[in-house]
Structure formats: structure tokens, C-alpha cells
Design an enzyme around this catalytic site. Structure first.
Site: not given
Ligand code: URA
Length: 238
Positions: A102
Site C-alpha cells: 500500500d
Molecule cells: N498488507 C496490507 O494491509 N498492506 C500492505 O501494504 C501489505 C500487506
């Protein structure tokens, strides 16, 4: 890179000649006859001999320490991307990121030109583990550890595979934990904690399979994989 692509690029082979090379057993990988044109090879890991000539590949593999605010994509109209973090001298049109973090997640991203490697690393059947450091806005409890180990069910009904949650420091308003998962559902870590009524406020990926984020790799920087790190991924070259 696919074996037939290496051969085509370096020996200018026609389709017919390619077929013949494989049929006649003239394609050797590590001294063994290879019959699969789709086989993923890298001359840094394998000896590639075709009709008596040794072939070289030119793949790139970078380990990136992604900062918060940077998107895991090749192009973005608004935000800096992980590919933008790569210096012009190290750029290549085939570079892409293996798996998504993310925008507000930090940490390890593998950026490579080797498409087949990414496919293998991300395939659910391969169960490549990812390790995260997590900060949560709540008390993380031994009951959470058991729930993660049993398999968290998201609010929508999807159930996750068992995950290994380790509490590092637990307080009522802020807890530190590390989490290992062997799958990669969308927003998985955040949703797992949400299913327990807790919110992730900081997330950092520290490992993916055998690849570990080096302590001395500054946030926003990257380097090429070492030979040892590449060897650690060799099982994913099929
Ligand atoms: N899980 C998440 O919620 N976000 C990420 O970026 C990676 C794994």
C-alpha cells in the site's frame, strides 16, 4: 528470462531452428539437456549452453526500501512510484515490482526485469512467506495470536491461512508486533487486524521468502541483489 527468448535474442534463431535445437538436445542448462523452452534461466545462476555456445542474460534485480507515500506501480499521475526510485543508469523498460505494498506501507519491494520470477514468487501455491513489522492502535493480546494462528476470517467472510503473530511490546493504546503470512490478499495485514477490531497505524515489510530487508538500506534507496540473495531465489526459477 525464458530460455527460448535468450536463445532468440542472442542467436537470432528462427522458430524452426529453435524447435530443432530443443528436439536435438542441443540446449543444456547446467550440463543437462533442457527440453522446456519456457524454463526461466539466468546466467548468474545457470550455465546456459546452446549448440556449444555459452549464453549470457542481462536481468536486473533490485531490493528497494519503499518509503511511505510512494506507490507500487510503474506509472502514476499523482505520486512517486517505486520505479521512480531507480536511478536513470539502472532503469530498464521491463522493470516492475513483484507484489504490491500500500502507499502508506514501507519496506521491502523486489524490482526486477524477470517476469517469470515474479509470477512464481506471487503464485498462491508457492506459499512464499512475507514478514511485516506492525504498529497497532490497541492492545495486541495472546488471544489475537491464537486467532491469527487459527486463521482470521475477514468481515466479508474470506478466511486467511494460519499466520504467525509475535507480540513485541503490547500497550492499551499502541502495540508492536511482527507478523508472518504466506499469502498476499489485498490489504491483508490491515484487514486481519480489523477483523480483531484493531487498526494498523504503521506497516513495514521486512522479508519476502529468503529476501530480507538489509538494516543498512536507507528508506527510499535500493541496491542490486547480491549473488547470495539471488541464489536464495533459485528455487523460484522453473
Ligand atoms: N498488507 C496490507 O494491509 N498492506 C500492505 O501494504 C501489505 C500487506
Amino acid at each position: 528470462m525464458r530460455l527460448d527468448k535468450v536463445i532468440e535474442q542472442q542467436l537470432n534463431t528462427s522458430r524452426k531452428e529453435m524447435k530443432r535445437l530443443f528436439q536435438q538436445g542441443k540446449v543444456l542448462v547446467d550440463q543437462r539437456i533442457e527440453r522446456r523452452p519456457e524454463r526461466n534461466v539466468d546466467s548468474a545462476l545457470h550455465q546456459i549452453m546452446v549448440a556449444g555456445r555459452q549464453l549470457e542474460t542481462q536481468e536486473r534485480y533490485y531490493i528497494v526500501n519503499k518509503p511511505n507515500g510512494v506507490v507500487t506501480a510503474n506509472l502514476d499521475q499523482q505520486h512517486q512510484t517505486v520505479i521512480d526510485l531507480i536511478a536513470p543508469r539502472d532503469q530498464h523498460p521491463d522493470l516492475y515490482a513483484v507484489g504490491r505494498l500500500d502507499r502508506d506501507t514501507e519496506g521491502l519491494v523486489l524490482v526486477t526485469t524477470n517476469g517469470q520470477l515474479g509470477y512464481d514468487l506471487l503464485h498462491p501455491s508457492k506459499k512464499v512467506t512475507k514478514r511485516y513489522e506492525v504498529v497497532v492502535n490497541d492492545l495486541v493480546t495472546p488471544e489475537d495470536v491464537v486467532a491469527f494462528a487459527t486463521g482470521i476470517t475477514f468481515h466479508g467472510g474470506v478466511t486467511c491461512k494460519p499466520a504467525d503473530l509475535t507480540i513485541i511490546d503490547a500497550r492499551v493504546d499502541r502495540s508492536f508486533a511482527s507478523l508472518e503470512i504466506a499469502e498476499g490478499k489485498f490489504h491483508q495485514v490491515k484487514k486481519m487486524f480489523l477483523a480483531r477490531g484493531k487498526k494498523v497505524i504503521q506497516l513495514k515489510r521486512t522479508a519476502m521468502g529468503s529476501l530480507v530487508l538489509p538494516d543498512d538500506l536507507a528508506v527510499g534507496s535500493y541496491r542490486s541483489l547480491t549473488q547470495e540473495e539471488l541464489k536464495g531465489l533459485a528455487a523460484h526459477f522453473r
